[in-house]
Design a protein around this motif. Structure first.
Motif, PDB file in Angstrom:
ATOM      1  N   GLN A 242       7.509  27.581  26.605  1.00  6.72           N
ATOM      2  CA  GLN A 242       8.286  26.491  27.182  1.00  6.72           C
ATOM      3  C   GLN A 242       9.704  26.450  26.609  1.00  6.72           C
ATOM      4  N   PHE A 243       9.926  27.111  25.466  1.00  4.24           N
ATOM      5  CA  PHE A 243      11.256  27.195  24.870  1.00  4.24           C
ATOM      6  C   PHE A 243      11.828  28.579  25.166  1.00  4.24           C
ATOM      7  N   LYS A 244      13.096  28.645  25.556  1.00  5.09           N
ATOM      8  CA  LYS A 244      13.677  29.932  25.943  1.00  5.09           C
ATOM      9  C   LYS A 244      14.031  30.801  24.749  1.00  5.09           C
ATOM     10  N   ASN A 245      14.196  30.212  23.561  1.00  2.00           N
ATOM     11  CA  ASN A 245      14.456  30.997  22.357  1.00  2.00           C
ATOM     12  C   ASN A 245      14.081  30.176  21.126  1.00  2.00           C
ATOM     13  N   GLY A 246      14.153  30.837  19.960  1.00  4.16           N
ATOM     14  CA  GLY A 246      13.792  30.170  18.721  1.00  4.16           C
ATOM     15  C   GLY A 246      14.745  29.052  18.354  1.00  4.16           C
ATOM     16  N   ALA A 247      16.024  29.206  18.716  1.00  2.00           N
ATOM     17  CA  ALA A 247      16.996  28.155  18.408  1.00  2.00           C
ATOM     18  C   ALA A 247      16.660  26.864  19.140  1.00  2.00           C
ATOM     19  N   GLN A 248      16.203  26.985  20.379  1.00  2.00           N
ATOM     20  CA  GLN A 248      15.831  25.797  21.144  1.00  2.00           C
ATOM     21  C   GLN A 248      14.602  25.122  20.532  1.00  2.00           C
ATOM     22  N   PHE A 249      13.674  25.938  20.029  1.00  2.00           N
ATOM     23  CA  PHE A 249      12.495  25.382  19.372  1.00  2.00           C
ATOM     24  C   PHE A 249      12.885  24.630  18.101  1.00  2.00           C
ATOM     25  N   GLY A 250      13.805  25.208  17.302  1.00  2.00           N
ATOM     26  CA  GLY A 250      14.285  24.521  16.104  1.00  2.00           C
ATOM     27  C   GLY A 250      14.999  23.221  16.434  1.00  2.00           C
ATOM     28  N   ALA A 251      15.766  23.225  17.536  1.00  2.00           N
ATOM     29  CA  ALA A 251      16.459  21.999  17.960  1.00  2.00           C
ATOM     30  C   ALA A 251      15.461  20.947  18.421  1.00  2.00           C
ATOM     31  N   TRP A 252      14.385  21.383  19.092  1.00  2.00           N
ATOM     32  CA  TRP A 252      13.354  20.451  19.546  1.00  2.00           C
ATOM     33  C   TRP A 252      12.669  19.771  18.363  1.00  2.00           C
ATOM     34  N   LEU A 253      12.557  20.483  17.245  1.00  2.00           N
ATOM     35  CA  LEU A 253      11.947  19.915  16.048  1.00  2.00           C
ATOM     36  C   LEU A 253      12.910  19.028  15.264  1.00  2.00           C
ATOM     37  N   GLY A 254      14.169  18.998  15.659  1.00  2.00           N
ATOM     38  CA  GLY A 254      15.158  18.176  14.949  1.00  2.00           C
ATOM     39  C   GLY A 254      15.681  18.803  13.683  1.00  2.00           C
ATOM     40  N   LEU A 255      15.673  20.151  13.615  1.00  2.00           N
ATOM     41  CA  LEU A 255      16.093  20.857  12.405  1.00  2.00           C
ATOM     42  C   LEU A 255      17.501  21.425  12.511  1.00  2.00           C
TER      43      LEU A 255
END
Length: 359
Positions: A242-255
């Protein structure tokens, strides 16, 4: 009902507000339904109709029911719905909230929450129970300390130290503890031990999940990620695609850093702290252990982490490591690879340049 193409739903315990529009966005109906009549009303909707609701208690349950009926159920985070409430903060009610959900669902770039399975939610129940028991245990320990302090008995902060000395204090007839106080503290100590047993039960369920789940087992191999974090991240996220890259996943976690940039001038602050607070705290707490032991390892990640710690302090290094772990997790789960601490990533531009040079 056949004209309806999109429905916004505001969920509550006893009543459910629906806001339905047609293909032109014109209002068809805006009404309140009782909980037991909601599904029968939705059964009259055309197949594939979008039914959107805010992410809240019960949202995933209703979404699963609607998907089974052939409807296109969507779950939207509450903070993404609020800007579409035309009446603003002062006009919050069920009807306006349902209209805002319906409008938010029509946006082409809207981000939706993947519907969790019953297995995912069951595992998350174990994690929520464990967190509640931890708070209960801390409260119990502080309660015992407070009662002992009333009689001039003070122990160092470590729970282990308190456990070691508590029995001796209760059996020591020379201190000022009264008979009733001894009974009360004994009861509180028994409660403490009972909570410890329940936490152990939760740990057993989490360890069993990590043992049986391939994704959780792979996540546990990362530096700073143990069984609890591995189980929580897999149960919370589910599908990492559901996330296009790892950076988007980190942003989703609030990091990722909070931005206040304008006019080409970048102004970065602390992390945004968005997303799941429990998952983010687990990643940061685990990263702290990796920071404290980085000097004992010689892999590239540990060397980078040690240098960052010396330069910026261990707190920033821990957050940076948590963000790196989030990116590595995304790469592992989407590409099906295992963790290699000595892996050196190559940027896509570098790959293109090297291919051009070889040509």
């Amino acid at each position: 009902m056949s004209e309806i193409t999109r429905v916004g739903v505001d969920l509550a315990k006893q009543v459910i507000q629906v806001h339905a529009v047609d293909s032109a966005g014109e209002l068809v109906t805006n009404r309140q339904l009782s909980r037991d009549k909601f599904l029968s009303w939705c059964a009259q909707l055309p197949v594939g109709c979008v039914v959107a609701m805010e992410a809240c208690a019960g949202a995933h349950h209703w979404a699963r029911k609607l998907i089974a009926m052939g409807l296109n159920a969507k779950v939207i985070a509450a903070h993404l719905v609020a800007p579409y409430r035309l009446q603003g903060k002062g006009g919050k009610n069920d009807a306006n909230d349902a209209a805002a959900v319906c409008e938010a669902a029509s946006r082409p770039n809207m981000r939706f929450v993947p519907v969790k399975t019953t297995i995912q939610q069951g595992l998350l129940c174990v994690h929520r129970l464990r967190e509640g028991l931890k708070q209960e245990r801390t409260a119990c320990i502080n309660r015992i300390r407070g009662m002992l302090a009333e009689f001039g008995l003070v122990v160092s902060k470590s729970p282990e130290k308190l456990r070691e000395k508590l029995t001796d204090m209760l059996e020591d007839a020379s201190n000022d503890l009264s008979g009733v106080a001894r009974l009360v503290i004994e009861e509180a100590y028994a409660h403490w031990k009972e909570v410890d047993e329940r936490i152990k039960w939760c740990d057993q369920r989490i360890n069993a999940h990590v043992k049986d789940d391939a994704q959780a087992k792979a996540a546990k191999n990362l530096m700073g990620i143990g069984p609890i974090t591995a189980s929580a991240v897999v149960a919370t996220v589910g599908d990492f695609n559901q996330f296009k890259n790892g950076a988007q996943f980190g942003a989703w976690l609030g990091l990722t850093p909070r931005q206040n940039s304008s006019g080409g001038k970048n102004n970065l602050g602390g992390i945004t702290k968005r997303g799941d607070m429990y998952l983010r705290s687990l990643l940061i707490q685990g990263a702290k252990s990796a920071v404290m032991t980085a000097h004992k390892r010689d892999d590239p990640i540990s060397k980078w982490l040690y240098q960052l710690c010396e330069k910026s302090g261990w707190q920033k290094a821990a957050v940076a490591m948590a963000n790196k772990n989030a990116r590595i997790l995304w790469a592992m789960m989407t590409k099906g690879c295992s963790f290699d601490p000595r892996h050196v990533s190559i940027k896509p531009t570098d790959v293109a340049a090297s291919s051009l040079a070889m040509a």
